[in-house]
Design a protein around this motif. Structure first.
Motif, short mmCIF file in Angstrom:
data_model
loop_
_atom_site.label_atom_id
_atom_site.label_comp_id
_atom_site.label_asym_id
_atom_site.label_seq_id
_atom_site.Cartn_x
_atom_site.Cartn_y
_atom_site.Cartn_z
N LEU A 1 34.04 82.40 30.16
CA LEU A 1 35.11 82.78 31.69
C LEU A 1 35.03 84.32 31.60
O LEU A 1 35.30 85.16 32.47
CB LEU A 1 35.46 81.32 30.89
CG LEU A 1 35.16 80.17 31.36
CD1 LEU A 1 36.49 79.29 31.67
CD2 LEU A 1 34.53 80.31 33.12
N TRP A 2 36.23 84.79 30.72
CA TRP A 2 37.04 86.20 30.22
C TRP A 2 35.02 86.94 31.49
O TRP A 2 36.23 87.69 31.89
CB TRP A 2 36.97 86.58 28.80
CG TRP A 2 37.16 87.84 29.09
CD1 TRP A 2 38.36 88.08 29.61
CD2 TRP A 2 36.86 88.89 28.25
NE1 TRP A 2 38.37 89.36 28.78
CE2 TRP A 2 38.08 90.30 27.94
CE3 TRP A 2 35.82 88.71 27.20
CZ2 TRP A 2 37.63 91.02 27.45
CZ3 TRP A 2 35.68 90.03 26.50
CH2 TRP A 2 36.33 91.30 26.53
N LEU A 3 34.16 86.80 30.79
CA LEU A 3 32.89 88.00 30.68
C LEU A 3 32.98 87.89 32.34
O LEU A 3 32.51 88.99 33.48
CB LEU A 3 32.15 87.79 29.46
CG LEU A 3 32.68 88.78 28.66
CD1 LEU A 3 30.81 88.27 27.49
CD2 LEU A 3 32.66 90.20 28.68
N GLN A 4 32.75 86.36 32.85
CA GLN A 4 32.86 86.50 34.01
C GLN A 4 33.35 86.77 35.21
O GLN A 4 32.94 87.67 35.43
CB GLN A 4 32.10 85.15 34.41
CG GLN A 4 31.12 84.14 33.55
CD GLN A 4 30.35 83.99 34.47
OE1 GLN A 4 30.31 84.89 35.39
NE2 GLN A 4 28.87 84.03 33.88
N LEU A 5 34.56 86.23 34.48
CA LEU A 5 35.88 87.27 35.69
C LEU A 5 35.54 88.45 34.96
O LEU A 5 35.80 89.40 36.64
CB LEU A 5 36.97 87.69 34.10
CG LEU A 5 37.89 87.78 35.06
CD1 LEU A 5 38.34 86.75 36.95
CD2 LEU A 5 39.43 87.98 34.44
N GLN A 6 35.04 89.85 34.50
CA GLN A 6 35.21 91.10 34.66
C GLN A 6 34.15 91.48 35.90
O GLN A 6 34.12 92.10 36.43
CB GLN A 6 34.02 91.58 33.25
CG GLN A 6 34.99 91.08 31.60
CD GLN A 6 36.25 91.91 31.65
OE1 GLN A 6 36.53 92.67 31.92
NE2 GLN A 6 37.20 91.58 30.90
N GLN A 7 33.17 90.36 35.62
CA GLN A 7 31.82 89.95 36.53
C GLN A 7 32.44 90.49 38.01
O GLN A 7 32.31 90.81 39.07
CB GLN A 7 30.70 89.81 36.78
CG GLN A 7 29.75 90.30 35.17
CD GLN A 7 28.89 88.81 35.39
OE1 GLN A 7 27.29 89.42 36.17
NE2 GLN A 7 28.72 88.56 34.90
N LEU A 8 33.22 89.43 38.46
CA LEU A 8 33.90 88.98 39.48
C LEU A 8 34.92 90.26 39.58
O LEU A 8 34.79 90.49 41.47
CB LEU A 8 34.43 87.57 39.49
CG LEU A 8 33.75 86.75 39.12
CD1 LEU A 8 34.31 85.29 39.22
CD2 LEU A 8 32.58 86.24 40.27
N THR A 9 36.05 90.48 38.83
CA THR A 9 36.81 90.98 39.17
C THR A 9 35.59 92.70 39.84
O THR A 9 36.43 93.15 40.95
CB THR A 9 37.64 91.94 38.72
OG1 THR A 9 37.98 90.20 37.64
CG2 THR A 9 38.57 92.99 38.68
#
Lengths: 455, 590
Positions: A296-304
């Motif tokens: 989820l943390w890496l998905q957050l990177q992409q979303l940000t």
């Protein structure tokens, strides 16, 4: 914790016994696989047009769909083997020894399923060997697909070797209790065995495990597979260095989930509460939680990055993530699992095996859907999106859906067959549980470090 | 270029003789010169290598001239250093250089050989060749960089007629929805200009599709830089389609509509089957099932399989009515696309004015008539009533006699009746006169009758024919001298910007073209110079298609064009076709 003592008889039980449930399961799995085979034959006969795929661009569709999404998914699941083996052999996490071999077998099964998908999605699978091998010396220099095939094959071979080597110890000692009609198989497996080799094999498989742990997570699901997509600059949803680590977290979550489900199935089928203990599931759940967090943390990177002040093409691709159910729902599912596991950490009484299974199933569903979304959304929102027919339409056809159930059936069949041939729990594990090897038991509350993950 | 006699020179024995005489006038050995010339010719044909040529005459040249500055020295030294003693290598030295441009090689020949022979031969080769064949020769030779086929696409000239798409579909027997060539209109945020895109394969120099192919099925052909798919090798993984930024690939999802036998039949007249190229690889026409295809830029045409006339052409280029497509060697500054690009305004004007009226000749004639230097019937250009009517009228007027009449009696009568039909149209409508009445008027006219109301009117009608003719001619001159830009003035402008002196070119100073205004005339006629661009150039694929016109922005979206694909028997969206074969189509989309 059971009061039973783990014994050789325990791990031999699957080999000798055929129950009604076994045959029913065999039938169902066989049916699923058979249905898919029929579908595949029809596809070979009529052409790929029987799928829901089409050309992207003016062609109005997507050219890679569920087949590739499922391919990625199975390779991810297959990473369970090395993760467990490495944990045990390299990091000394003996707690997981009982499930290590199951996990390794899951690697072979998962890679076989993945290999199936490669064949199924090709227009001319009959040329796979001649066209690819024939030009390998040229294409290996520049084609991510060729890298992919190379590393998957290497992973398969290394794992098979690893399994074959570690099986020798078990087979020789259990030979007398193994069925006679399988004698030829055992003969081959134990060719040239002497007791002296045990220490040598220990060393060998240690190095094998090291080689695989470097190769598989870093170069396969954290390498060549994401690179298939991440190196293409005109797909903003794909083109990013984060895909390597991102895909790796998907592998880790799927792999652990697969191992949880598999372990539970065998434990339940053969009354192995005292071998595959609750402890193991607790531990696996913690690791699953950690990997879900990373995911989820890496998905957050992409979303940000994709939504702060993105270029127009990236903006469109990211917008889709925020609104498409194939992305949103999986994220929520994983978040839910993470929340539960966190709660379980705070309140250990929340743990139950059923909940673990549910968590694992949810994660597997989430990763499959998200990965398929990843693939098709690439074609929906390319940089060159001028075509009216882009984003294209896609829904998996019946044959594509059958491939999913078919490969699950394949994997189930694999285990049904293999568990009748060789012990699926290491003899070492039994010996260790009985304190025969003088190993120190690891503390039950080890720190959650994860050295083999390079985020 | 071959002659029937024994001369090695393309222009023949007599010319060879003349050259020899020229050499005799010099102080140097003519025989050596002629021998060197003959071998120089062999080098340009690729039958002899530069290194061998250099070696063969080195001693003689040293003896004759005291020095050997021939540019072939480099090739000779290279060959010397390459030699490692293997038999194969030694034999290779005596093969031709292959890729080396004929022109390049001839330019390099020094002294007695090339100056007399090569350049004149080159001149002879180039004279009178139509543009595309010259391009073809350019295409066959290479510059030092080698040939790279590509296109210049003038988006301002494209009218969205889809002829190119149809032509490509027919040439390659493509299925519905397989639009190797594709035209799309689009809306964009930036206003102004025509928004239409011609989208063939870009045949990139750094093609990502080739890079990712796991089998080398997708490859670049050495001799001309075309990016092609080997249908016998492709495994149908579709990764090239994924990697292509432009979306030019079309996978053969099902059995093609047209079989290879049918294709062979269609092309049975040509050398080859329009499927295999010069390297014997199946790269042309529609793909078989399970394999990827895309625009090929017609390799079997480039290989000469359809005949010399087709070399250097593509099906789409041929079919394009407004000549928006220029195909050729992008590395050759003299090729059609590069020539077009070097001055877009001129090129467009040149194409647009082709066949338009009134052109320079016609305006000149009009002036000549008005200046009474020629008679009406002397003119080829007849802007008013046509020749037959004029002849008939002049005959009735007595200006010409029967011998000068090109019409026979029946034709004459018909023409006169036509004239009278117009004159007496109202009366005919109101049935005051009949066709028979007109016939008798014609009789009277031919008999020379001059009296009677109807006859007078008929005679007046004859006058009107002549008057109309003269007015039309005057009108042409008036237009020429007005602010209107006639095609004649565009032609004048073209010649002036090409370097001609205005006074030599301009028909009359009453016209609007002179040196100062020539370029403006062209721009006003054909449009301003437009920007050029390459699609997605920043991605680094190095496409070999250069566009003239507006570049679509990142938010450009396709809209309907003037001609719908359905209207010309094509399909725009392939999925509509493929869905018919989908097993278990749920009818929804993700």
């Amino acid at each position: 914790m059971s009061t039973k003592t783990p014994s050789e008889a325990d791990i031999l039980r699957p080999i000798d016994n055929f129950s009604k449930k076994y045959f029913i399961l065999f039938g169902v799995a066989g049916l699923a696989l058979g249905a898919f085979m029929v579908g595949w034959m029809y596809q070979l006969w009529q052409g790929m047009a029987v799928t829901g795929l089409s050309d992207w661009g003016s062609g109005g569709g997507v050219t890679w769909g569920l087949y590739i999404g499922a391919f990625i998914w199975w390779v991810g699941i297959a990473h369970g083997g090395i993760i467990l083996s490495a944990a045990v052999r390299l990091l000394g996490m003996d707690r997981y020894m009982p499930v290590a071999r199951l996990a390794e077998m899951l690697t072979l099964a998962g890679l076989s399923a993945a290999g199936f998908f490669i064949l199924v999605h090709m227009g001319r699978p009959d040329r796979m060997v001649t066209s690819v091998l024939g030009h390998y010396h040229i294409t290996v220099n520049n084609s991510p697909l060729v890298w992919d095939v190379t590393v998957i094959t290497a992973y398969f071979v290394l794992t098979a070797t690893y399994l074959a080597l570690t099986l020798r110890y078990d087979i020789t000692r259990l030979r007398g209790q193994l069925p006679d009609y399988l004698e030829p198989v055992y003969k081959v497996l134990t060719l040239g065995y002497t007791k002296k080799e045990d220490k040598v094999i220990e060393r060998m498989v240690w190095w094998l495990a090291l080689a695989i742990i470097i190769m598989a997570p870093l170069l396969l699901h954290g390498g060549v597979i994401p690179w298939l997509f991440a190196v293409l600059p005109t797909y903003p949803g794909w083109f990013s260095a984060v895909q390597g680590p991102q895909f790796l977290t998907i592998a880790l979550t799927s792999a652990i989930s697969g191992v949880i489900i598999l372990s539970y199935a065998f434990r339940r089928a053969y009354d192995w509460d005292h071998i595959i203990t609750d402890d193991i599931f607790r531990g696996l759940m913690l690791w699953l939680g950690f990997f879900c967090l990373l995911f989820l943390w890496l998905q957050l990177q992409q979303l940000t990055v994709g939504s702060f002040a993105p270029a127009t093409d990236l903006a469109t691709a990211t917008d889709s993530k925020f609104s498409h159910w194939m992305y949103v729902v999986p994220m929520l599912m994983v978040l839910g699992v993470l929340a539960f596991i966190f709660a379980q950490t705070v309140r250990p009484s929340l743990f139950s095996k059923t909940r673990s299974i549910i968590a694992a199933v949810l994660v597997l569903m989430a990763t499959l859907v998200e990965k398929t979304y990843f693939v098709i959304a690439g074609f929906w929102y390319p940089t060159f999106s001028i075509y009216e027919a882009t984003p294209g339409d896609y829904f998996p056809s019946v044959i594509e859906l059958l491939s999913l159930t078919g490969t699950i059936g394949l994997v189930v069949l694999f285990f049904l067959v293999v568990s009748k041939l060789v012990p699926v729990v290491e003899l070492h594990a039994i010996e260790h549980l009985n304190g025969e090897h003088g190993h120190d038991h690891e503390s039950d509350h080890e720190a959650a470090t994860e050295p083999e993950v390079d985020a | 270029m071959s002659t029937d006699d024994d001369s090695f020179h393309p222009l023949g024995e007599e010319w060879e003789g003349e050259l020899e005489t020229m050499l005799d006038d010099t102080e140097y050995d003519s025989e050596l010169g002629m021998q060197m010339a003959q071998d120089a010719m062999a080098v340009t044909k690729g039958e002899l290598s530069e290194a061998a040529f250099h070696e063969k005459y080195h001693d003689d040249v040293m003896a004759e001239f005291g020095e050997d500055q021939r540019p072939t020295q480099e090739a000779y030294e290279q060959a010397q250093s390459d030699e490692t003693g293997t038999v194969g290598r030694m034999l290779d030295k005596f093969d031709g250089d292959g890729e080396e441009s004929r022109r390049e090689t001839m330019k390099k020949m020094g002294a007695a050989g090339a100056a007399a022979v090569g350049l004149s031969a080159w001149g002879a080769m180039d004279d009178g060749q139509p543009a595309h064949v010259a391009t073809a020769e350019d295409g066959d030779d290479g510059g030092d960089e080698g040939t790279q086929l590509g296109m210049v696409l003038d988006l301002e000239r494209c009218d969205g007629c889809l002829s190119c798409v149809t032509a490509c579909q027919e040439e390659n027997q493509l299925d519905q929805g397989v639009n190797w060539m594709y035209i799309l209109d689009y809306e964009d945020s930036t206003p102004g200009g025509r928004n239409r895109l011609i989208r063939p394969c870009q045949h990139c120099s750094d093609a990502p599709c080739e890079k990712v192919c796991p089998t080398t099925a997708r490859h670049t052909r050495d001799k001309d830089g075309l990016v092609l798919t080997d249908y016998d090798v492709c495994i149908g993984c579709r990764y090239c389609q994924v990697a292509c930024p432009y979306g030019v690939n079309y996978f053969q999802w099902e059995e093609p509509d047209v079989s290879t036998d049918e294709i062979r039949d269609i092309y049975s007249d040509m050398d080859g089957d329009h499927m295999t190229d010069d390297r014997d690889r199946w790269v042309d026409s529609r793909a078989p099932r399970g394999v990827m295809s895309k625009c090929t830029m017609c390799p079997t045409r480039q290989d000469g399989h359809m005949g010399e006339d087709y070399v250097g052409t593509t099906a789409c280029e041929e079919a394009c009515p407004p000549d928006a497509i220029q195909f050729g060697d992008m590395n050759d500054p003299d090729s059609a696309p590069q020539q077009y690009l070097s001055n877009v305004v001129q090129s467009r004007a040149r194409m647009q004015v082709d066949g338009q009226s009134p052109n320079m000749e016609e305006v000149q004639e009009s002036y000549d008539f008005l200046d009474e230097e020629i008679e009406l019937l002397d003119m080829e250009f007849m802007p008013g009533p046509d020749r037959d009517e004029i002849e008939a009228a002049l005959f009735i007027q007595g200006e010409i006699d029967e011998d000068d009449l090109s019409l026979d009696e029946e034709e004459l009568r018909d023409v006169l009746l036509d004239i009278l039909d117009d004159e007496f149209e109202d009366e005919l409508d109101e049935e005051e006169l009949s066709e028979d009445d007109l016939e008798s008027i014609v009789d009277d006219l031919l008999d020379g009758v001059e009296d009677g109301d109807d006859i007078e009117r008929a005679l007046a009608a004859m006058d009107t024919v002549i008057a109309d003719s003269e007015d039309a001619i005057q009108d042409v001159v008036d237009r020429y001298e007005s602010r209107e830009i006639t095609p004649a003035e565009v032609e004048e402008a073209l010649e002036i910007v090409d370097g001609a002196e205005p006074e030599d070119v301009v028909i009359s100073e009453g016209g609007i073209t002179d040196e100062a205004t020539a370029q403006q005339v062209l721009e006003a006629y054909a449009g301003d110079d437009a920007s050029t661009f390459k699609l997605l150039e920043d991605i680094g694929t190095n496409p070999n298609v250069t566009y003239i016109g507006n570049e679509p922005g990142p938010e450009a979206e396709q809209v309907d064009g003037p001609v719908a694909y359905d209207d010309v028997g094509l399909t725009d969206n392939r999925k509509e076709v493929l869905d018919e074969e989908t097993v278990g189509d749920f009818g929804v989309s993700l």
